[in-house]
Design a protein around this motif. Structure first.
Motif, PDB file in Angstrom:
ATOM      1  N   PHE A 110     -12.700  14.583 -45.821  1.00  0.00           N
ATOM      2  CA  PHE A 110     -12.264  13.288 -45.293  1.00  0.00           C
ATOM      3  C   PHE A 110     -10.749  13.217 -45.131  1.00  0.00           C
ATOM      4  O   PHE A 110     -10.244  12.549 -44.224  1.00  0.00           O
ATOM      5  N   GLN A 111     -10.010  13.892 -45.996  1.00  0.00           N
ATOM      6  CA  GLN A 111      -8.567  13.934 -45.830  1.00  0.00           C
ATOM      7  C   GLN A 111      -8.207  14.634 -44.517  1.00  0.00           C
ATOM      8  O   GLN A 111      -7.368  14.146 -43.756  1.00  0.00           O
ATOM      9  N   VAL A 112      -8.837  15.759 -44.264  1.00  0.00           N
ATOM     10  CA  VAL A 112      -8.602  16.483 -43.011  1.00  0.00           C
ATOM     11  C   VAL A 112      -9.001  15.617 -41.818  1.00  0.00           C
ATOM     12  O   VAL A 112      -8.297  15.556 -40.801  1.00  0.00           O
ATOM     13  N   ALA A 113     -10.128  14.923 -41.936  1.00  0.00           N
ATOM     14  CA  ALA A 113     -10.625  14.107 -40.826  1.00  0.00           C
ATOM     15  C   ALA A 113      -9.698  12.939 -40.509  1.00  0.00           C
ATOM     16  O   ALA A 113      -9.458  12.624 -39.330  1.00  0.00           O
ATOM     17  N   THR A 114      -9.163  12.275 -41.535  1.00  0.00           N
ATOM     18  CA  THR A 114      -8.262  11.144 -41.277  1.00  0.00           C
ATOM     19  C   THR A 114      -6.966  11.624 -40.628  1.00  0.00           C
ATOM     20  O   THR A 114      -6.409  10.939 -39.758  1.00  0.00           O
ATOM     21  N   ILE A 115      -6.489  12.796 -41.024  1.00  0.00           N
ATOM     22  CA  ILE A 115      -5.286  13.355 -40.398  1.00  0.00           C
ATOM     23  C   ILE A 115      -5.572  13.734 -38.949  1.00  0.00           C
ATOM     24  O   ILE A 115      -4.770  13.460 -38.043  1.00  0.00           O
ATOM     25  N   ALA A 116      -6.728  14.368 -38.706  1.00  0.00           N
ATOM     26  CA  ALA A 116      -7.092  14.776 -37.346  1.00  0.00           C
ATOM     27  C   ALA A 116      -7.186  13.574 -36.417  1.00  0.00           C
ATOM     28  O   ALA A 116      -6.736  13.624 -35.264  1.00  0.00           O
ATOM     29  N   ARG A 117      -7.769  12.496 -36.903  1.00  0.00           N
ATOM     30  CA  ARG A 117      -7.885  11.292 -36.082  1.00  0.00           C
ATOM     31  C   ARG A 117      -6.505  10.742 -35.727  1.00  0.00           C
ATOM     32  O   ARG A 117      -6.256  10.337 -34.577  1.00  0.00           O
ATOM     33  N   THR A 118      -5.602  10.738 -36.686  1.00  0.00           N
ATOM     34  CA  THR A 118      -4.249  10.223 -36.445  1.00  0.00           C
ATOM     35  C   THR A 118      -3.501  11.109 -35.458  1.00  0.00           C
ATOM     36  O   THR A 118      -2.835  10.614 -34.535  1.00  0.00           O
ATOM     37  N   LEU A 119      -3.597  12.424 -35.629  1.00  0.00           N
ATOM     38  CA  LEU A 119      -2.921  13.342 -34.712  1.00  0.00           C
ATOM     39  C   LEU A 119      -3.476  13.214 -33.293  1.00  0.00           C
ATOM     40  O   LEU A 119      -2.727  13.297 -32.316  1.00  0.00           O
ATOM     41  N   ALA A 120      -4.787  13.017 -33.176  1.00  0.00           N
ATOM     42  CA  ALA A 120      -5.397  12.858 -31.853  1.00  0.00           C
ATOM     43  C   ALA A 120      -4.839  11.629 -31.152  1.00  0.00           C
ATOM     44  O   ALA A 120      -4.564  11.656 -29.945  1.00  0.00           O
ATOM     45  N   ALA A 121      -4.651  10.558 -31.912  1.00  0.00           N
ATOM     46  CA  ALA A 121      -4.116   9.328 -31.330  1.00  0.00           C
ATOM     47  C   ALA A 121      -2.662   9.497 -30.898  1.00  0.00           C
ATOM     48  O   ALA A 121      -2.197   8.812 -29.981  1.00  0.00           O
ATOM     49  N   GLN A 122      -1.942  10.416 -31.543  1.00  0.00           N
ATOM     50  CA  GLN A 122      -0.528  10.624 -31.241  1.00  0.00           C
ATOM     51  C   GLN A 122      -0.308  11.729 -30.214  1.00  0.00           C
ATOM     52  O   GLN A 122       0.819  11.925 -29.749  1.00  0.00           O
ATOM     53  N   SER A 123      -1.365  12.450 -29.851  1.00  0.00           N
ATOM     54  CA  SER A 123      -1.227  13.595 -28.953  1.00  0.00           C
ATOM     55  C   SER A 123      -0.838  13.141 -27.543  1.00  0.00           C
ATOM     56  O   SER A 123      -1.453  12.243 -26.970  1.00  0.00           O
ATOM     57  N   SER A 124       0.190  13.778 -26.998  1.00  0.00           N
ATOM     58  CA  SER A 124       0.649  13.426 -25.653  1.00  0.00           C
ATOM     59  C   SER A 124       0.362  14.523 -24.631  1.00  0.00           C
ATOM     60  O   SER A 124       0.409  14.274 -23.423  1.00  0.00           O
ATOM     61  N   ALA A 125       0.053  15.737 -25.088  1.00  0.00           N
ATOM     62  CA  ALA A 125      -0.169  16.851 -24.167  1.00  0.00           C
ATOM     63  C   ALA A 125      -1.630  17.010 -23.776  1.00  0.00           C
ATOM     64  O   ALA A 125      -1.945  17.507 -22.692  1.00  0.00           O
ATOM     65  N   VAL A 126      -2.530  16.628 -24.654  1.00  0.00           N
ATOM     66  CA  VAL A 126      -3.962  16.685 -24.366  1.00  0.00           C
ATOM     67  C   VAL A 126      -4.585  15.356 -24.774  1.00  0.00           C
ATOM     68  O   VAL A 126      -4.056  14.647 -25.630  1.00  0.00           O
ATOM     69  N   GLN A 127      -5.697  15.037 -24.152  1.00  0.00           N
ATOM     70  CA  GLN A 127      -6.371  13.775 -24.454  1.00  0.00           C
ATOM     71  C   GLN A 127      -7.633  14.044 -25.266  1.00  0.00           C
ATOM     72  O   GLN A 127      -8.568  14.685 -24.787  1.00  0.00           O
ATOM     73  N   ILE A 128      -7.626  13.568 -26.507  1.00  0.00           N
ATOM     74  CA  ILE A 128      -8.782  13.720 -27.394  1.00  0.00           C
ATOM     75  C   ILE A 128      -9.098  12.359 -27.995  1.00  0.00           C
ATOM     76  O   ILE A 128      -8.213  11.715 -28.571  1.00  0.00           O
ATOM     77  N   GLU A 129     -10.331  11.914 -27.853  1.00  0.00           N
ATOM     78  CA  GLU A 129     -10.724  10.626 -28.427  1.00  0.00           C
ATOM     79  C   GLU A 129     -10.630  10.748 -29.954  1.00  0.00           C
ATOM     80  O   GLU A 129     -11.192  11.666 -30.543  1.00  0.00           O
ATOM     81  N   PRO A 130      -9.885   9.849 -30.608  1.00  0.00           N
ATOM     82  CA  PRO A 130      -9.647   9.985 -32.051  1.00  0.00           C
ATOM     83  C   PRO A 130     -10.907  10.102 -32.895  1.00  0.00           C
ATOM     84  O   PRO A 130     -10.932  10.873 -33.863  1.00  0.00           O
ATOM     85  N   GLU A 131     -11.963   9.356 -32.566  1.00  0.00           N
ATOM     86  CA  GLU A 131     -13.180   9.450 -33.370  1.00  0.00           C
ATOM     87  C   GLU A 131     -13.937  10.755 -33.134  1.00  0.00           C
ATOM     88  O   GLU A 131     -14.648  11.233 -34.018  1.00  0.00           O
ATOM     89  N   THR A 132     -13.782  11.328 -31.931  1.00  0.00           N
ATOM     90  CA  THR A 132     -14.339  12.664 -31.713  1.00  0.00           C
ATOM     91  C   THR A 132     -13.610  13.669 -32.585  1.00  0.00           C
ATOM     92  O   THR A 132     -14.231  14.553 -33.197  1.00  0.00           O
ATOM     93  N   ASP A 254       4.591  14.822 -32.462  1.00  0.00           N
ATOM     94  CA  ASP A 254       5.870  14.862 -33.155  1.00  0.00           C
ATOM     95  C   ASP A 254       5.600  14.778 -34.653  1.00  0.00           C
ATOM     96  O   ASP A 254       5.186  13.724 -35.141  1.00  0.00           O
ATOM     97  N   PRO A 255       5.806  15.862 -35.397  1.00  0.00           N
ATOM     98  CA  PRO A 255       5.515  15.851 -36.837  1.00  0.00           C
ATOM     99  C   PRO A 255       6.236  14.745 -37.598  1.00  0.00           C
ATOM    100  O   PRO A 255       5.722  14.254 -38.608  1.00  0.00           O
ATOM    101  N   GLU A 256       7.400  14.349 -37.120  1.00  0.00           N
ATOM    102  CA  GLU A 256       8.183  13.328 -37.818  1.00  0.00           C
ATOM    103  C   GLU A 256       7.422  12.014 -37.940  1.00  0.00           C
ATOM    104  O   GLU A 256       7.579  11.279 -38.909  1.00  0.00           O
ATOM    105  N   THR A 257       6.579  11.717 -36.950  1.00  0.00           N
ATOM    106  CA  THR A 257       5.847  10.448 -36.980  1.00  0.00           C
ATOM    107  C   THR A 257       4.709  10.471 -37.996  1.00  0.00           C
ATOM    108  O   THR A 257       4.229   9.420 -38.421  1.00  0.00           O
ATOM    109  N   LEU A 258       4.278  11.682 -38.374  1.00  0.00           N
ATOM    110  CA  LEU A 258       3.159  11.800 -39.309  1.00  0.00           C
ATOM    111  C   LEU A 258       3.602  11.676 -40.758  1.00  0.00           C
ATOM    112  O   LEU A 258       2.869  11.151 -41.599  1.00  0.00           O
TER     113      LEU A 258
END
Length: 278
Positions: A110-132, A254-258
């Protein structure tokens, strides 16, 4: 022994509920009937109870406690509810030895999953639905669950090898001839999950070395790095400095935002895991 031989040895594969299959299919169906799916979730007492516990956890708690699946849909949204149902379905599908720390497994997942969802929402180069992204990360280590449940003796030997200094992947490849990512991807195939989830699991260890890059696999790899470093006590500022640049550049994050969010994201993961396994 190759990975397919493992599945030939298994007399009975872990079964996931029909409900989970419907939910996994709904990721690719914009016309899914949310109301009907919510009704089906509510009819499964075990899964709905777990989902309600997670919906009322510290990760999602806002206002009054939700008492029904319908209220949970309103509270956290269908996409997020769907992810929690997937987790609840997986948690009951494997018969795991008491020697395996299942609480730690789900906490890490779940820790990995919550981070993945946040990174997906912040991604600007590719589009990934955060819940996916969240669901891909929930599934990323299912191969480990199958190894633990179907090959307990081998799992014990792998644990000994790790205690002697080998990495998990090294120990599994040395003893089995394959690793958890290959087992997980084959299980996803046998469960008839979509190629998005299969690729995310299969390519997670070296996501940029494949001809067709899975951005979800990149997210998993980066999220595992961040979560592992945080749990090891590495300060957020140092985690940011050591961010694998090729992975971050592929996603356009941008890692700084995480960094300021890491403690909260891990707390959310802890809360969800506790609710799932309580």
């Amino acid at each position: 022994m190759d990975v397919l031989q493992v599945f030939q040895k298994i007399k009975e594969l872990p079964v996931i509920p029909k409900l989970m299959h419907e939910l996994m299919d709904s990721f690719n169906d914009e016309n899914s009937d949310i109301g009907k799916i919510a009704e089906k979730i509510a009819m499964d007492q075990v899964i709905s109870a777990k989902v309600l516990r997670m919906a009322n956890s510290a990760a999602y708690r806002r206002g009054k406690e939700v008492a029904s699946v319908e209220q949970a849909v309103i509270r956290i949204g269908f996409a997020r509810l769907r992810s929690l149902v997937v987790a609840a379905s997986l948690s009951g599908g494997f018969k795991i030895s008491s020697d395996f720390n299942i609480q730690k497994f789900w906490t890490d997942t779940f820790q990995v999953a919550t981070i993945a969802r946040t990174l997906a929402a912040q991604s600007s180069a590719v589009q990934i639905e955060p819940e996916t992204a969240f669901t891909c990360a929930l599934l990323h280590d299912i191969g480990e669950l199958l190894i633990q449940s179907a090959l307990p003796e081998e799992a014990g030997l792998i644990s000994i090898s790790m205690e002697q200094g080998a990495s998990r992947v090294e120990a599994q490849r040395e003893l089995l001839g394959f690793d958890y990512s290959q087992v997980g991807a084959e299980l996803a195939r046998q469960w008839s999950l979509s190629q998005t989830f299969i690729d995310a699991i299969a390519k997670q260890l070296n996501p940029l070395q494949h001809e067709e890059v899975s951005s979800e696999a990149v997210l998993i790899r980066l999220s595992v790095f961040v979560s592992f470093a945080w749990d090891a006590g590495v300060p957020a500022e140092l985690i940011v400095k050591r961010f694998p640049k090729p992975l971050a550049e592929h996603l356009g994050v941008d890692p700084e935002t995480l960094a300021p969010q890491l403690e909260e994201l891990h707390q959310q993961g802890n809360a969800l895991a506790e609710m799932l396994t309580s």
